[in-house]
Motif scaffolding. Structure first.
Motif, mmCIF file in Angstrom:
data_model
loop_
_atom_site.group_PDB
_atom_site.id
_atom_site.type_symbol
_atom_site.label_atom_id
_atom_site.label_comp_id
_atom_site.label_asym_id
_atom_site.label_seq_id
_atom_site.Cartn_x
_atom_site.Cartn_y
_atom_site.Cartn_z
ATOM 1 N N GLU A 35 12.199 8.498 0.412
ATOM 2 C CA GLU A 35 12.923 9.063 -0.726
ATOM 3 C C GLU A 35 13.056 8.031 -1.847
ATOM 4 N N LYS A 36 13.329 6.799 -1.467
ATOM 5 C CA LYS A 36 13.462 5.756 -2.482
ATOM 6 C C LYS A 36 12.142 5.521 -3.208
ATOM 7 N N LEU A 37 11.051 5.489 -2.465
ATOM 8 C CA LEU A 37 9.741 5.284 -3.090
ATOM 9 C C LEU A 37 9.418 6.408 -4.068
ATOM 10 N N LYS A 38 9.848 7.623 -3.741
ATOM 11 C CA LYS A 38 9.639 8.733 -4.673
ATOM 12 C C LYS A 38 10.425 8.511 -5.958
ATOM 13 N N ARG A 39 11.677 8.035 -5.811
ATOM 14 C CA ARG A 39 12.484 7.780 -7.003
ATOM 15 C C ARG A 39 11.893 6.641 -7.839
ATOM 16 N N MET A 40 11.324 5.650 -7.161
ATOM 17 C CA MET A 40 10.731 4.528 -7.884
ATOM 18 C C MET A 40 9.486 4.944 -8.651
ATOM 19 N N GLY A 41 8.806 5.972 -8.161
ATOM 20 C CA GLY A 41 7.611 6.436 -8.843
ATOM 21 C C GLY A 41 6.426 5.528 -8.565
ATOM 22 N N PRO A 42 5.329 5.753 -9.273
ATOM 23 C CA PRO A 42 4.132 4.923 -9.053
ATOM 24 C C PRO A 42 4.389 3.479 -9.477
ATOM 25 N N VAL A 43 3.515 2.601 -9.020
ATOM 26 C CA VAL A 43 3.630 1.185 -9.373
ATOM 27 C C VAL A 43 3.543 1.041 -10.893
ATOM 28 N N THR A 44 4.496 0.320 -11.462
ATOM 29 C CA THR A 44 4.559 0.198 -12.915
ATOM 30 C C THR A 44 3.543 -0.815 -13.426
ATOM 31 N N LYS A 45 3.380 -0.820 -14.732
ATOM 32 C CA LYS A 45 2.453 -1.760 -15.364
ATOM 33 C C LYS A 45 2.879 -3.204 -15.084
ATOM 34 N N ASN A 46 4.182 -3.466 -15.173
ATOM 35 C CA ASN A 46 4.655 -4.830 -14.938
ATOM 36 C C ASN A 46 4.472 -5.255 -13.478
ATOM 37 N N GLU A 47 4.610 -4.309 -12.552
ATOM 38 C CA GLU A 47 4.377 -4.644 -11.149
ATOM 39 C C GLU A 47 2.909 -4.987 -10.911
ATOM 40 N N LYS A 50 12.872 -9.003 -11.041
ATOM 41 C CA LYS A 50 12.980 -8.235 -12.287
ATOM 42 C C LYS A 50 12.087 -6.999 -12.277
ATOM 43 N N THR A 51 10.861 -7.136 -11.796
ATOM 44 C CA THR A 51 9.951 -5.986 -11.781
ATOM 45 C C THR A 51 10.233 -5.020 -10.641
ATOM 46 N N GLY A 52 10.962 -5.470 -9.618
ATOM 47 C CA GLY A 52 11.206 -4.635 -8.451
ATOM 48 C C GLY A 52 10.061 -4.644 -7.456
ATOM 49 N N LEU A 53 9.060 -5.504 -7.661
ATOM 50 C CA LEU A 53 7.893 -5.525 -6.774
ATOM 51 C C LEU A 53 8.278 -5.939 -5.357
ATOM 52 N N GLY A 54 9.122 -6.955 -5.238
ATOM 53 C CA GLY A 54 9.545 -7.381 -3.909
ATOM 54 C C GLY A 54 10.287 -6.290 -3.176
ATOM 55 N N HIS A 95 14.830 0.637 -10.075
ATOM 56 C CA HIS A 95 14.040 1.222 -11.174
ATOM 57 C C HIS A 95 14.793 2.298 -11.948
ATOM 58 N N HIS A 96 15.911 2.757 -11.439
ATOM 59 C CA HIS A 96 16.633 3.826 -12.118
ATOM 60 C C HIS A 96 18.077 3.393 -12.297
ATOM 61 N N HIS A 97 18.622 3.603 -13.483
ATOM 62 C CA HIS A 97 19.995 3.236 -13.792
ATOM 63 C C HIS A 97 20.645 4.431 -14.480
#
Length: 553
Positions: free
Chosen positions: A337-349, A180-184, A47-49
């Motif tokens: 820590e990774k889940l914090k960086r990913m943030g809340p579930v996105t609209k696409n997820e 693509k969404t990172g959901l998996g 989710h972050h680049h």
């Protein structure tokens, strides 16, 4: 050449000209490549680049000019040889020609059917030996059938409108949506957080997360390469377990092997967890074995033996090939820590979750309301396109989907025509007579045929290739031996998933996991065979009792 002051014009001006040695150092620095400090190891983040700020053009001119001169001075590499590989090509063609012109044609078989059988066997040989890519070779086989007037054009291409094949193609698009969404990746990370305090718990977390994703992501290879291998690699490196290194046995080899083996049971659990499952049922339908409400029927028959096998595999491998590191206390913290960086579930997820719940619900209940599986998949893909979760370029770039459409359609079409022309019934009657000569009961014949179907996979480098080559023939043998048709069709399908972890070349996910560098080749064969025997006992004992309870025989 531009002056030092011009090269650093974006900086505050120096109060006085710098000494000559500093000016030279600054100029050298400007032409050096940019480097960044190495960060600590963590789980991969989809989710972050990092984005580099734009660089003034004048600073890039000289390095780029120098690089272009250096490239121009190097000799061009020789192009890789193109076209068919001659030895596999010769062998593949020889198989078909030998059947057509040397083998005596039985009186019960028409000349057209015998000629199609020769083309089919030549196509199968090419799928195994690989003179050309799979899709290209299948197209050549189809062209041969049309050019020789063995099949009319409409019959040769009839399978390209097959609903099951299009369901497989759309399934590849769903898999791309998960990546693509990172959901998996998010789902896998949650299970690492919840169960990852020990190595065994970490393995169970990854195994269970794959089972949760599998029904809506129908490609084991896509799950392996797009979700689970990056997570496993990052956890292993953080624990000091490196690929192609003695330290691989600390953690990485165990996690990779466990995920590789347990994924076979996850795929066998759901009809839509693997493209080969859908192909099996389509080929069964061509032979007259119709399974009502296939998604539910498949899940009910597979549920108990698959879940037992899936939960027992990590513990089995923990005992016979234990990791050096037994505890992984840092893994949950890394996941948190990774889940914090990913943030809340996105609209696409959220859109992906809702769409897949909708599609799976229709796969389960669609028969009751008159919605077929392929229509449910089409509705799901349409929703993803409308919401922008996927765009059409994502679909166009999914080359494996279009390749699958080509060669699956060719194999299904040829198998259907062979059945129509009487080849399959002739072969099954021959096998039935052979089995009767040994006075085998149908349970004994069932065991012999299932074991043969499984062990033959040592000769195949693809689950779908194996299905296309042998599923119809073995199903016909089962039926001719008196084995109930639905039981035969389902058991062969489950078998197809289980032999995907037999060797390092036995499936797409096998290539992905072996290529990670954590597995030694002797271990792959040894552990693959031991796990195969272990699964055979589970499915042979638990499965047969369960199938009797369900009334399959």
């Amino acid at each position: 050449m531009e002056s030092p002051r011009l090269a650093v014009a974006h900086r505050p001006p120096l109060p006085a000209p710098a000494p000559a040695h500093l000016r030279r150092r600054r100029l050298l620095h400007l032409s050096d490549p940019i480097s960044f400090p190495r960060t600590s190891l963590s789980l991969p983040d989809h989710h972050h680049h990092h984005h580099l700020s734009s660089t003034p053009r004048r600073r890039l001119v000289q390095p780029l000019h120098a690089a272009s001169q250096a490239l121009a001075s190097k000799p061009e590499p020789k192009a890789a040889p193109s076209g068919a590989k001659l030895v596999p090509l010769a062998i593949s063609l020889a198989v078909g020609l030998a059947v057509r012109f040397l083998a005596p044609r039985p009186a019960e078989v028409s000349a057209q059917a015998w000629q199609l059988l020769s083309i089919f066997l030549s196509t199968i040989a090419g799928l195994v030996l690989g003179p050309l890519p799979v899709g290209a070779w299948a197209f050549l086989g189809l062209t041969t059938a049309v050019v020789t007037h063995t099949l009319p054009f409409a019959a040769a291409f009839s399978a390209f409108t097959n609903d099951i094949i299009w369901l497989i193609v759309i399934s590849f698009f769903f898999a791309r949506g998960f990546v693509k969404t990172g959901l998996g990746d998010r789902i896998a990370t949650y299970f690492v957080k919840w169960l990852g305090k020990s190595t065994l718990g970490l393995s169970y977390g990854l195994t269970i997360s794959e089972a949760c994703i599998a029904p809506a992501m129908p490609s084991t290879a896509a799950r392996a390469g797009g979700i689970f291998l990056p997570v496993i690699t990052s956890l292993s490196l953080a624990a000091g377990s490196k690929p192609n290194h003695p330290s691989s046995r600390k953690l990485g080899s165990y996690l990779v092997m466990t995920q590789f083996q347990a994924a076979s049971s996850s795929t066998a659990l759901f009809l839509t967890a693997g493209a080969q499952n859908l192909l099996c049922l389509k080929l069964a339908e061509e032979l007259g074995v119709i399974i009502a409400n296939p998604w539910v029927a498949w899940f009910k028959a597979a549920s108990l033996p698959a879940i037992v096998s899936m939960l027992a595999t990590p513990y089995l491998l923990y005992k016979i090939s234990p990791p050096e590191i037994k505890d992984t206390p840092d893994a949950p913290a890394q996941a948190e820590e990774k889940l914090k960086r990913m943030g809340p579930v996105t609209k696409n997820e959220w859109a992906m979750i809702g769409t897949m719940v909708f599609a799976v619900s229709l796969w389960i209940f669609g028969d009751a309301i008159g919605v077929s599986s392929v229509v449910a998949a089409m509705l799901g893909l349409s929703i993803l396109l409308l919401l922008g979760v996927l765009d059409w370029n994502d679909c166009l770039n999914e080359k494996s989907a279009w390749d699958t459409l080509t060669w699956f359609a060719v194999m299904v079409g040829m198998a259907a025509q062979l059945s129509n022309l009487g080849i399959v019934s002739w072969m099954s009657s021959c096998v039935a007579k052979l089995l009767q000569s040994f006075s085998l009961s149908w349970p004994a014949a069932f065991g012999v045929l299932q074991a043969s179907y499984f062990l033959i996979h040592y000769l195949f480098a693809s689950q779908t290739g194996h299905v296309g080559a042998l599923y119809s023939a073995f199903l016909a043998m089962h039926v001719a031996a008196g084995v109930p048709g639905v039981l035969s069709a389902l058991a062969l399908g489950f078998n197809t998933d289980l032999f995907g972890a037999l060797t390092h070349y036995s499936s797409g996910q096998a290539a992905v996991y072996f290529g990670a560098g954590y597995l030694d080749l002797p271990d792959v064969f040894r552990l693959g065979f031991i796990t195969a025997l272990f699964n055979a006992v589970i499915w042979g004992v638990v499965g047969t009792i369960w199938w009797k309870f369900l009334g399959l025989y």
